[in-house]
Design a protein around this motif. Structure first.
Motif, PDB file in Angstrom:
ATOM      1  N   LEU A  16       0.806  -1.230   0.000  1.00  0.00           N
ATOM      2  CA  LEU A  16       0.000   0.000   0.000  1.00  0.00           C
ATOM      3  C   LEU A  16       0.838   1.278   0.000  1.00  0.00           C
ATOM      4  O   LEU A  16       0.502   2.227  -0.711  1.00  0.00           O
ATOM      5  CB  LEU A  16      -0.966  -0.019   1.190  1.00  0.00           C
ATOM      6  N   PRO A  17       1.942   1.371   0.785  1.00  0.00           N
ATOM      7  CA  PRO A  17       2.710   2.623   0.764  1.00  0.00           C
ATOM      8  C   PRO A  17       3.245   3.002  -0.615  1.00  0.00           C
ATOM      9  O   PRO A  17       3.316   4.183  -0.951  1.00  0.00           O
ATOM     10  CB  PRO A  17       3.860   2.356   1.743  1.00  0.00           C
ATOM     11  N   VAL A  18       3.626   1.998  -1.426  1.00  0.00           N
ATOM     12  CA  VAL A  18       4.136   2.288  -2.766  1.00  0.00           C
ATOM     13  C   VAL A  18       3.072   2.984  -3.604  1.00  0.00           C
ATOM     14  O   VAL A  18       3.364   3.877  -4.404  1.00  0.00           O
ATOM     15  CB  VAL A  18       4.600   0.981  -3.446  1.00  0.00           C
ATOM     16  N   THR A  19       1.814   2.588  -3.390  1.00  0.00           N
ATOM     17  CA  THR A  19       0.714   3.135  -4.175  1.00  0.00           C
ATOM     18  C   THR A  19       0.171   4.433  -3.604  1.00  0.00           C
ATOM     19  O   THR A  19      -0.045   5.403  -4.332  1.00  0.00           O
ATOM     20  CB  THR A  19      -0.436   2.108  -4.262  1.00  0.00           C
ATOM     21  N   LEU A  20      -0.030   4.500  -2.279  1.00  0.00           N
ATOM     22  CA  LEU A  20      -0.803   5.588  -1.687  1.00  0.00           C
ATOM     23  C   LEU A  20      -0.026   6.540  -0.784  1.00  0.00           C
ATOM     24  O   LEU A  20      -0.500   7.645  -0.525  1.00  0.00           O
ATOM     25  CB  LEU A  20      -1.979   5.002  -0.887  1.00  0.00           C
ATOM     26  N   ALA A  21       1.137   6.141  -0.276  1.00  0.00           N
ATOM     27  CA  ALA A  21       1.836   6.969   0.719  1.00  0.00           C
ATOM     28  C   ALA A  21       3.127   7.592   0.190  1.00  0.00           C
ATOM     29  O   ALA A  21       3.317   8.811   0.263  1.00  0.00           O
ATOM     30  CB  ALA A  21       2.127   6.136   1.971  1.00  0.00           C
ATOM     31  N   TYR A  22       4.034   6.782  -0.341  1.00  0.00           N
ATOM     32  CA  TYR A  22       5.340   7.299  -0.752  1.00  0.00           C
ATOM     33  C   TYR A  22       5.258   8.436  -1.770  1.00  0.00           C
ATOM     34  O   TYR A  22       6.026   9.406  -1.679  1.00  0.00           O
ATOM     35  CB  TYR A  22       6.217   6.174  -1.303  1.00  0.00           C
ATOM     36  N   PRO A  23       4.351   8.370  -2.775  1.00  0.00           N
ATOM     37  CA  PRO A  23       4.287   9.492  -3.720  1.00  0.00           C
ATOM     38  C   PRO A  23       3.968  10.825  -3.050  1.00  0.00           C
ATOM     39  O   PRO A  23       4.481  11.869  -3.478  1.00  0.00           O
ATOM     40  CB  PRO A  23       3.161   9.077  -4.684  1.00  0.00           C
ATOM     41  N   LEU A  72      -2.286  12.545   3.679  1.00  0.00           N
ATOM     42  CA  LEU A  72      -2.468  11.301   2.936  1.00  0.00           C
ATOM     43  C   LEU A  72      -1.305  10.344   3.158  1.00  0.00           C
ATOM     44  O   LEU A  72      -1.504   9.130   3.306  1.00  0.00           O
ATOM     45  CB  LEU A  72      -2.618  11.608   1.443  1.00  0.00           C
ATOM     46  N   GLY A  73      -0.082  10.882   3.193  1.00  0.00           N
ATOM     47  CA  GLY A  73       1.083  10.028   3.392  1.00  0.00           C
ATOM     48  C   GLY A  73       1.086   9.359   4.755  1.00  0.00           C
ATOM     49  O   GLY A  73       1.294   8.140   4.866  1.00  0.00           O
ATOM     50  N   LEU A  74       0.842  10.132   5.807  1.00  0.00           N
ATOM     51  CA  LEU A  74       0.835   9.566   7.164  1.00  0.00           C
ATOM     52  C   LEU A  74      -0.326   8.593   7.353  1.00  0.00           C
ATOM     53  O   LEU A  74      -0.167   7.532   7.973  1.00  0.00           O
ATOM     54  CB  LEU A  74       0.761  10.697   8.199  1.00  0.00           C
ATOM     55  N   PHE A  75      -1.502   8.953   6.821  1.00  0.00           N
ATOM     56  CA  PHE A  75      -2.647   8.060   6.934  1.00  0.00           C
ATOM     57  C   PHE A  75      -2.391   6.756   6.179  1.00  0.00           C
ATOM     58  O   PHE A  75      -2.743   5.667   6.646  1.00  0.00           O
ATOM     59  CB  PHE A  75      -3.901   8.743   6.388  1.00  0.00           C
ATOM     60  N   GLY A  76      -1.738   6.853   5.011  1.00  0.00           N
ATOM     61  CA  GLY A  76      -1.414   5.654   4.247  1.00  0.00           C
ATOM     62  C   GLY A  76      -0.453   4.747   4.979  1.00  0.00           C
ATOM     63  O   GLY A  76      -0.626   3.513   4.985  1.00  0.00           O
ATOM     64  N   MET A  77       0.556   5.311   5.643  1.00  0.00           N
ATOM     65  CA  MET A  77       1.504   4.493   6.403  1.00  0.00           C
ATOM     66  C   MET A  77       0.824   3.829   7.604  1.00  0.00           C
ATOM     67  O   MET A  77       1.050   2.641   7.884  1.00  0.00           O
ATOM     68  CB  MET A  77       2.670   5.368   6.871  1.00  0.00           C
ATOM     69  N   ALA A  78      -0.018   4.584   8.308  1.00  0.00           N
ATOM     70  CA  ALA A  78      -0.736   4.011   9.454  1.00  0.00           C
ATOM     71  C   ALA A  78      -1.683   2.905   8.991  1.00  0.00           C
ATOM     72  O   ALA A  78      -1.769   1.832   9.619  1.00  0.00           O
ATOM     73  CB  ALA A  78      -1.509   5.113  10.186  1.00  0.00           C
TER      74      ALA A  78
END
Length: 523
Positions: A461-468, A491-497
């Motif tokens: 998921l981070p590759v798709t939704l957080a890292y960018p 969005l990045g922090l929520f994606g990592m969580a």
């Protein structure tokens, strides 16, 4: 008089009254890095040294590289040249840069839609109608936004760099150490792990196709499950001998067409045949509230797993020409919009129609494909069932090529960097066959890998939704505490969580429900 020169010889003979040296200007701007040539661009020593202040009696001399790559105007204005990677012109991803918006659409659609979409109705069994549709819509918009970020991060006007690989952008943004810790494994899985899953699904579809076409009329002995794996892998390895990413544009087009075809066939047949008797749409509830929460999180992981291909966006964009007047982000974004319009036209009907037709009865393993053969195998045209299986096989073969390309690129880069020349054809054949049959071995060893859709979705998921989002903040530097800054950080922090929660929930569900670990026993 002693001559002063800048990294070059032979020296020009000095005269007593030398004419003033004309200013040196860079050629017209272009962000090609590298060019279309197969010749290395700049060697370690072949770069222009910055001019230093010299006495009137000496003339600066410049060692000119054999081929000057045009550079971006911001670099010209800064009066400096950028050293380029001399190996890119020899590697499969960047060897050819004559792609266009249509090629981008083919590749993006082939990588963005696949067999993982068929398990979307499984997520609805835990989320229900309302939350299932809302979650799928939010996830689609979110991943489309991060796609937009990646497309615009591919080339940097400030540095003149083109980031032609997802991991390369991670290294430049986070540093090599952090990139290896947080991005390397998900990216590797999205390449090799997806190829392993494609072998499993493709081989099972080959068996279904054989049984559908032959039925009880064939006297031939059908191959064993392991032999089906080997047949599919051999076909994938044979097709993988196409040299570079641009050369498989036709393969991606065929893969995209067949993916749309089997998705459409499956949901249309399910709707035409009607709802199953006794179908229920009440969300599945676990024995305890904790299990219920983890089931919901696992369902979110399944939805996240449906959106893949972000790790290939930069690679696809790297196949396009680019200059300051016609940057590659324009045709790339056009291709992405075309591709994801078609992706939406496949995913949403598949999820909604599948849940409508089967409700809680949708099989966890295989999703819609398994349901089609299990519930309608006897009352549906054998031609349609065989055509569906054939489309899955062709789509899986095509997707194998684009997901395997980063691995081919990595293996060839080891040779190129060491030998300073392109890989010969026979070594390329060995590399690709080695990768294909290693994936075959892993598929036979762990044939239950496809059952871990929720866990895989959480890991990647981070590759798709957080890292960018983090990379956008780091590279583009939006105004601190401005709307864009808050949006991407949130969005990045929520994606990592969310990724951490999905991994924990998926592991709990796997342990609680149990998975049959049939090592070296392909089903």
């Amino acid at each position: 008089m002693g001559d002063k020169e800048i990294g070059s010889f032979p020296a020009t003979p000095r005269t007593g009254s030398a004419a003033p040296t004309p200013p040196i200007s860079a050629p017209p701007s272009q962000l090609h890095s590298p060019s279309l040539t197969r010749s290395p661009l700049l060697s370690t020593d072949d770069h222009i040294q910055p001019a230093s202040k010299t006495p009137k009696s000496s003339t600066p001399r410049i060692r000119t590289p054999r081929f000057i790559t045009p550079l971006g105007s911001p670099i010209r204005r800064a009066l400096k040249l950028t050293r380029l990677d001399p190996h890119d012109a020899w590697l499969p991803i960047t060897e050819s840069r004559n792609g266009n918006a249509y090629y981008a659409a083919f590749h993006t659609l082939c990588s963005g839609i696949g067999i993982q979409a068929l398990v979307l109705p499984v997520a609805f069994t835990f989320l229900g109608w309302s939350w299932g549709i809302i979650t799928l819509t939010v996830a689609f918009i979110w991943q489309l936004y991060t796609l937009y970020l990646l497309v615009h991060l591919h080339e940097s006007p400030e540095t003149g760099m083109r980031y032609s690989r997802y991991l390369q952008l991670c290294n430049a943004t986070f540093g090599e150490k952090l990139a290896k810790w947080f991005a390397l494994f998900p990216i590797l899985y999205l390449s090799a792990g997806t190829c392993i899953t494609l072998i499993i699904i493709g081989a099972q579809s080959c068996r279904l196709f054989f049984n559908t076409v032959c039925g009880g009329t064939c006297s031939a002995q059908p191959p064993t499950n392991a032999e089906w794996y080997l047949i599919f892998t051999s076909a994938a390895v044979l097709l993988s001998q196409l040299p570079n990413l641009n050369s498989i544009a036709g393969v991606s087009l065929v893969g995209a067409i067949t993916a749309i075809a089997y998705c459409t066939l499956i949901w249309v047949i399910s709707v035409v045949e009607g709802r199953m008797p006794g179908v229920s749409y009440n969300p599945v509830k676990g024995r305890t509230e904790v299990i219920r929460i983890f089931d919901i999180l696992n369902a979110l992981g399944i939805i996240a797993f449906a959106f893949r291909g972000h790790n290939l966006i930069l690679e696809i964009q790297a196949t396009m020409p680019s200059d300051e007047k016609h940057p590659s982000r324009v045709p790339m974004w056009k291709g992405v919009k075309i591709a994801y319009t078609l992706v939406a036209m496949c995913l949403f009907p598949l999820a909604i129609a599948g849940y409508w037709a089967y409700g809680q009865m949708i099989p966890v393993d295989g999703g819609m494909l398994t349901a089609l053969f299990a519930f309608h195998g006897q009352d549906t045209s054998q031609f349609l069932l065989g055509l569906t299986s054939l489309c899955v096989i062709i789509s899986s073969l095509s997707s194998f090529q684009i997901y395997g390309m980063p691995a081919f690129d990595d293996m060839e880069s080891l040779y190129v960097k060491k030998k300073k020349k392109p890989s010969p054809w026979w070594l390329r054949l060995i590399f690709r066959a080695l990768f294909g049959y290693l994936c075959f071995f892993a598929a036979v060893a762990i044939p239950f890998l496809a059952s871990f859709a929720g866990l895989i979705g959480g890991i990647t998921l981070p590759v798709t939704l957080a890292y960018p989002c983090f990379m956008w903040v780091k590279v583009k530097k939006p105004k601190v505490y401005g709307p864009n800054w808050w949006l991407n950080w949130s969005l990045g922090l929520f994606g990592m969580a969310l990724s951490g929660l999905l991994i924990a929930a998926s592991l709990f569900v796997i342990i609680d429900n149990g998975v049959e670990f049939s090592f070296f026993n392909p089903a």
